[in-house]
Scaffold this active site. Structure first.
Site, mmCIF file in Angstrom:
data_model
loop_
_atom_site.group_PDB
_atom_site.id
_atom_site.type_symbol
_atom_site.label_atom_id
_atom_site.label_comp_id
_atom_site.label_asym_id
_atom_site.label_seq_id
_atom_site.Cartn_x
_atom_site.Cartn_y
_atom_site.Cartn_z
ATOM 1 N N GLU A 267 0.830 -1.209 0.000
ATOM 2 C CA GLU A 267 0.000 0.000 0.000
ATOM 3 C C GLU A 267 0.871 1.269 0.000
ATOM 4 O O GLU A 267 0.442 2.326 -0.445
ATOM 5 C CB GLU A 267 -0.925 -0.016 1.222
ATOM 6 N N HIS B 193 6.244 -27.423 -0.290
ATOM 7 C CA HIS B 193 5.543 -28.526 -0.969
ATOM 8 C C HIS B 193 4.456 -27.999 -1.901
ATOM 9 O O HIS B 193 3.586 -28.754 -2.326
ATOM 10 C CB HIS B 193 4.969 -29.489 0.073
ATOM 11 N N LYS C 108 -14.082 1.281 -3.676
ATOM 12 C CA LYS C 108 -15.131 1.750 -2.747
ATOM 13 C C LYS C 108 -16.190 2.543 -3.510
ATOM 14 O O LYS C 108 -17.386 2.328 -3.315
ATOM 15 C CB LYS C 108 -14.524 2.634 -1.648
#
Ligand code: PA5
Length: 426
Positions: free
Chosen positions: A278, A299, A414
């Site tokens: 960010e 793995h 948003k």
């Protein structure tokens, strides 16, 4: 408190080329002259934090500890990840101490939210709502649901005594609600952004409730502050790490993978991903922070790291002494062939896995690896480590000529979401 080895990623000669820039940026951080300079409150926070508020926070946390079985923490992003990762790192992921700490408001998931609400129905719980803006939708919905459940269970008056908020000193819907309802409230200072707020009440209230020594954590950060306010790249391990990142970014390694060998440190990688992602991911620049927990991910992702596209470098957080350990028992039949390890501790096996993997990745795989060695994880060390990374992030972002403290890109989803939800004005 920690040892930082960047020698596999960048040479001393290359580090020296950053000397002048490091001096200029260190001055910019201290004198608050760079972009986003009104969000540098975290720099001096370990020395300047509100001492009276901290005492009140510790008193309230003790009250919650002694009177409730569960604390539900509602918050997202910087108002969630710090406490979450510190709790895991210090208390483990199967911690059974009371009060239990549960997180909500970090998702719109109806499944998760319904399960938590159902679980809380018969529990004696308190709420810690955390939002700097006081208007974050995920957090606000969670808090509305929690408040309503609590008031239904214990009545409005008792609910009031069980709600603790962290928000801005003056602004936002949550602050207005706190004033109106008279909740116990702590301040997230206006000059500290969410992802730099773990050492403020945002991180410290839930941690104090869980019994973490928050003063030791601040003390660790204070030690780091003194140590890393130093532009000398021969001495400052924090800036050496920041410079190694920049060097990788400019030399064909756009992905940084945070690696731990402790599942209880996986959430630290999540905090780091937010901090660096960010702060730096702007203007089409920045390293992509990603993470892996070994040996689990050896793995799965192990193949790619060893042998896939050579785009990444690792930053390994290696904790030498775990808080707990397990000895491998002997078996008289030895059908699983493990007796060669009988009597050995799992910490020893884990360290051998670390050394073997480091060698495989660096030497055979050609993956540059930074190694941060942590003798033992405790509150003081974690406070130090948080500060280390925040300061490294500031230098790193300024090297990219980016404002480390805003997040304009986060607003776009948003707006779209509000439009689709029919919010007024969108
Ligand atoms: O780092 C940030 O600023 C963000 O991640 C915020 O912390 C997050 O969006 C939550 O914001 P708020 O605390 O205002 O609810």
């Amino acid at each position: 408190m920690i040892k930082v080895d960047v020698s596999n990623v960048i040479s001393e000669e290359e580090i020296a080329k950053y000397s002048e820039k490091a001096k200029t940026i260190n001055k910019m951080i201290n004198e608050k002259t760079g972009p986003g300079n009104d969000f540098l409150g975290w720099v001096d926070w370990p020395e300047n934090y509100d001492k009276e508020e901290l005492e009140r926070l510790i008193r309230d946390a003790k009250y919650v500890r002694e009177n409730f079985d569960v604390l539900v923490v509602a918050g997202i992003g910087g108002s969630y990840l710090g406490a979450r990762c510190a709790l895991d790192a210090l208390k483990g992921i199967k911690n059974t101490e009371k009060p239990e700490i549960i997180f909500m408001g970090q998702t719109f998931s109806p499944n998760y939210t319904a399960q938590v609400l159902d679980y809380l129905k018969d529990k004696n719980f308190a709420i810690n709502v955390i939002s700097k803006s006081g208007t974050t939708t995920e957090t606000s919905i969670a808090f509305r649901l929690l408040k309503s459940l609590l008031e239904e269970k214990v009545g409005k008056e008792n609910a009031r005594k069980a709600i603790f908020a962290v928000t801005d000193k003056e602004k936002g819907a949550l602050k207005t609600l706190c004033n109106q309802e008279g909740y116990s409230t702590y301040v997230l200072p206006g000059n500290i952004g969410g992802r730099y707020s773990v050492l403020t009440p945002v991180g410290l209230f839930p941690l104090a409730v869980s019994g973490v020594d928050v003063k030791a954590m601040l003390e660790g950060a204070k030690v780091a502050k003194k140590e890393f306010d130093n532009p000398n790249l021969k001495e400052n391990s924090c800036y050496r790490y920041a410079v190694s990142r920049d060097y990788m970014y400019r030399h064909g390694h756009p992905v940084e993978m945070y690696v731990t060998y402790e599942p209880q440190m996986t959430q630290i990688s999540e905090w780091l991903k937010q901090l660096f992602g960010e702060s730096e991911g702007k203007e089409k620049k920045g390293l992509l922070p990603t993470s892996a927990t070994f040996s689990t991910d050896l793995h799965s992702l192990g193949q790619f790291i060893q042998d896939g596209s050579p785009i990444l470098f690792e930053t390994i957080l290696n904790v030498i002494n775990p808080q707990l350990d397990v000895v491998i028992p002997s078996d008289k039949d030895d059908l699983d062939g493990l007796n060669y390890l009988a009597g050995k501790k799992l910490s020893y096996v884990n360290q051998m896995a670390y050394q073997g993997t480091l060698n495989a990745h660096e030497v055979d795989g050609g993956v540059p690896c930074n190694v941060i060695t942590i003798e033992k994880m405790d509150a003081k060390t974690l406070g130090y480590l948080f500060y280390f990374f925040m300061r490294a992030c500031a230098l790193s972002a300024y090297l990219l000529e980016i404002n480390p403290f805003n997040q304009p890109g986060v607003e776009i989803y948003k707006k779209n979401m509000f439009h689709l939800l029919g919010k007024k004005g969108y």
